[in-house]
Design a protein around this motif. Structure first.
Motif, PDB file in Angstrom:
ATOM      1  N   UNK A   1       0.821  -1.208   0.000  1.00 47.13           N
ATOM      2  CA  UNK A   1       0.000   0.000   0.000  1.00 47.13           C
ATOM      3  C   UNK A   1       0.857   1.260   0.000  1.00 47.13           C
ATOM      4  N   UNK A   2       2.033   1.161   0.574  1.00 46.43           N
ATOM      5  CA  UNK A   2       2.950   2.300   0.600  1.00 46.43           C
ATOM      6  C   UNK A   2       3.803   2.387  -0.663  1.00 46.43           C
ATOM      7  N   UNK A   3       3.601   1.449  -1.587  1.00 47.76           N
ATOM      8  CA  UNK A   3       4.318   1.483  -2.853  1.00 47.76           C
ATOM      9  C   UNK A   3       5.637   0.745  -2.867  1.00 47.76           C
ATOM     10  N   UNK A   4       5.939   0.000  -1.808  1.00 48.83           N
ATOM     11  CA  UNK A   4       7.190  -0.748  -1.767  1.00 48.83           C
ATOM     12  C   UNK A   4       7.039  -2.078  -2.494  1.00 48.83           C
ATOM     13  N   UNK A   5       8.121  -2.559  -3.068  1.00 53.41           N
ATOM     14  CA  UNK A   5       8.186  -3.934  -3.529  1.00 53.41           C
ATOM     15  C   UNK A   5       8.348  -4.784  -2.279  1.00 53.41           C
ATOM     16  N   UNK A   6       8.071  -6.077  -2.378  1.00 52.86           N
ATOM     17  CA  UNK A   6       8.179  -6.929  -1.198  1.00 52.86           C
ATOM     18  C   UNK A   6       9.088  -8.125  -1.459  1.00 52.86           C
ATOM     19  N   UNK A   7       9.818  -8.506  -0.414  1.00 49.92           N
ATOM     20  CA  UNK A   7      10.668  -9.696  -0.400  1.00 49.92           C
ATOM     21  C   UNK A   7      10.094 -10.612   0.669  1.00 49.92           C
ATOM     22  N   UNK A   8       9.588 -11.774   0.238  1.00 49.71           N
ATOM     23  CA  UNK A   8       8.885 -12.681   1.139  1.00 49.71           C
ATOM     24  C   UNK A   8       9.280 -14.127   0.834  1.00 49.71           C
ATOM     25  N   UNK A   9       8.912 -15.011   1.748  1.00 52.36           N
ATOM     26  CA  UNK A   9       9.052 -16.440   1.463  1.00 52.36           C
ATOM     27  C   UNK A   9       7.692 -17.017   1.107  1.00 52.36           C
ATOM     28  N   UNK A  10       7.698 -18.208   0.570  1.00 56.93           N
ATOM     29  CA  UNK A  10       6.452 -18.862   0.164  1.00 56.93           C
ATOM     30  C   UNK A  10       5.654 -19.243   1.408  1.00 56.93           C
ATOM     31  N   UNK A  11       4.401 -18.805   1.443  1.00 50.68           N
ATOM     32  CA  UNK A  11       3.490 -19.107   2.545  1.00 50.68           C
ATOM     33  C   UNK A  11       2.101 -19.330   1.970  1.00 50.68           C
ATOM     34  N   UNK A  12       1.294 -20.170   2.621  1.00 46.01           N
ATOM     35  CA  UNK A  12      -0.070 -20.404   2.117  1.00 46.01           C
ATOM     36  C   UNK A  12      -0.860 -19.120   1.893  1.00 46.01           C
ATOM     37  N   UNK A  13      -0.750 -18.158   2.791  1.00 50.48           N
ATOM     38  CA  UNK A  13      -1.515 -16.913   2.665  1.00 50.48           C
ATOM     39  C   UNK A  13      -1.101 -16.088   1.447  1.00 50.48           C
ATOM     40  N   UNK A  14       0.117 -16.309   0.933  1.00 46.02           N
ATOM     41  CA  UNK A  14       0.586 -15.547  -0.213  1.00 46.02           C
ATOM     42  C   UNK A  14       0.135 -16.140  -1.544  1.00 46.02           C
ATOM     43  N   UNK A  15      -0.321 -17.397  -1.548  1.00 48.87           N
ATOM     44  CA  UNK A  15      -0.610 -18.086  -2.804  1.00 48.87           C
ATOM     45  C   UNK A  15      -1.617 -17.353  -3.679  1.00 48.87           C
ATOM     46  N   UNK A  16      -2.620 -16.727  -3.095  1.00 44.31           N
ATOM     47  CA  UNK A  16      -3.594 -15.989  -3.897  1.00 44.31           C
ATOM     48  C   UNK A  16      -3.298 -14.492  -3.920  1.00 44.31           C
ATOM     49  N   UNK A  17      -2.307 -14.059  -3.168  1.00 43.17           N
ATOM     50  CA  UNK A  17      -1.992 -12.637  -3.053  1.00 43.17           C
ATOM     51  C   UNK A  17      -0.800 -12.235  -3.916  1.00 43.17           C
ATOM     52  N   UNK A  18       0.233 -13.074  -3.978  1.00 47.66           N
ATOM     53  CA  UNK A  18       1.484 -12.713  -4.637  1.00 47.66           C
ATOM     54  C   UNK A  18       1.955 -13.803  -5.591  1.00 47.66           C
ATOM     55  N   UNK A  19       2.756 -13.381  -6.573  1.00 51.72           N
ATOM     56  CA  UNK A  19       3.469 -14.328  -7.416  1.00 51.72           C
ATOM     57  C   UNK A  19       4.807 -13.705  -7.792  1.00 51.72           C
ATOM     58  N   UNK A  20       5.588 -14.417  -8.585  1.00 55.98           N
ATOM     59  CA  UNK A  20       6.932 -13.947  -8.937  1.00 55.98           C
ATOM     60  C   UNK A  20       6.927 -12.715  -9.845  1.00 55.98           C
ATOM     61  N   UNK A  21       5.772 -12.316 -10.347  1.00 56.10           N
ATOM     62  CA  UNK A  21       5.691 -11.136 -11.201  1.00 56.10           C
ATOM     63  C   UNK A  21       5.431  -9.862 -10.399  1.00 56.10           C
ATOM     64  N   UNK A  22       4.974 -10.008  -9.163  1.00 54.44           N
ATOM     65  CA  UNK A  22       4.649  -8.811  -8.376  1.00 54.44           C
ATOM     66  C   UNK A  22       5.393  -8.770  -7.044  1.00 54.44           C
ATOM     67  N   UNK A  23       6.252  -9.747  -6.798  1.00 54.01           N
ATOM     68  CA  UNK A  23       6.993  -9.794  -5.532  1.00 54.01           C
ATOM     69  C   UNK A  23       8.282 -10.570  -5.733  1.00 54.01           C
TER      70      UNK A  23
END
Length: 174
Positions: free
Chosen positions: A124-146
């Motif tokens: 929301x603040x416009x930052x890119x994100x660096x994360x690990x694979x987690x169940x909650x991220x499966x529908x929220x993020x992919x390799x094209x946006x994080x």
């Protein structure tokens, strides 16, 4: 008529109308906000960052006070800094100047179902994100946006190297 506790999920743009203020020069800025404790295994993240040859800045912002905080403060690497917690509006003003928000969760019973509220705030603040694979991220993020990698020193180290080799414009596009 039942007792309840509000959970601050999501991001209220009307309360925090912050525009990203990316630095034009200097090292790529990473930021971590939230709890700091042994269970989060931030030592793995710090080791991956300290293995970098390129300049960067990693700022932790937390109200936590414990041995892990002391360990971060004692790191022999001026690129990693621990900062005290700030009021929410000041914190958002400060981290909106960063490039990448970090949110890693160990794959343990404690965190496997964790809700990635900090990741949503970073985005929301416009930052890119660096994360690990987690169940909650499966529908929220992919390799094209994080920037997504396994929660292992070598994987984090490789992903950080990739980020540091990109220009700020390419980082911001993630």
């Amino acid at each position: 008529k039942i007792p309840y506790q509000a959970t601050p999920m999501g991001f209220d743009f009307s309360r925090h109308p912050i525009q990203p203020q990316r630095p034009k020069q200097g090292p790529v800025r990473f930021v971590y906000i939230g709890a700091v404790d042994k269970l989060r295994r931030l030592d793995i993240i710090n080791e991956a960052f300290m293995a970098q040859q390129q300049p960067f800045r990693l700022d932790y912002y937390s109200a936590s006070q414990n041995d892990v905080v002391d360990d971060i403060r004692r790191l022999n690497d001026s690129r990693i800094r621990f900062n005290a917690a700030l009021p929410r509006s000041e914190l958002f003003d400060c981290i909106a100047k960063a490039d990448v928000g970090i949110c890693f969760f160990p794959h343990t019973k404690t965190y496997i179902t964790a809700s990635p509220t900090k990741t949503v705030e970073y985005g929301a603040l416009g930052l890119s994100v660096l994360v690990n694979r987690m169940p909650e991220y499966e529908t929220l993020l992919n390799d094209h946006c994080a920037f997504i990698c396994d929660f292992e020193k070598e994987a984090i180290q490789k992903q950080v190297e990739a980020i540091l080799s990109m220009g700020r414009e390419a980082i911001a596009q993630r």
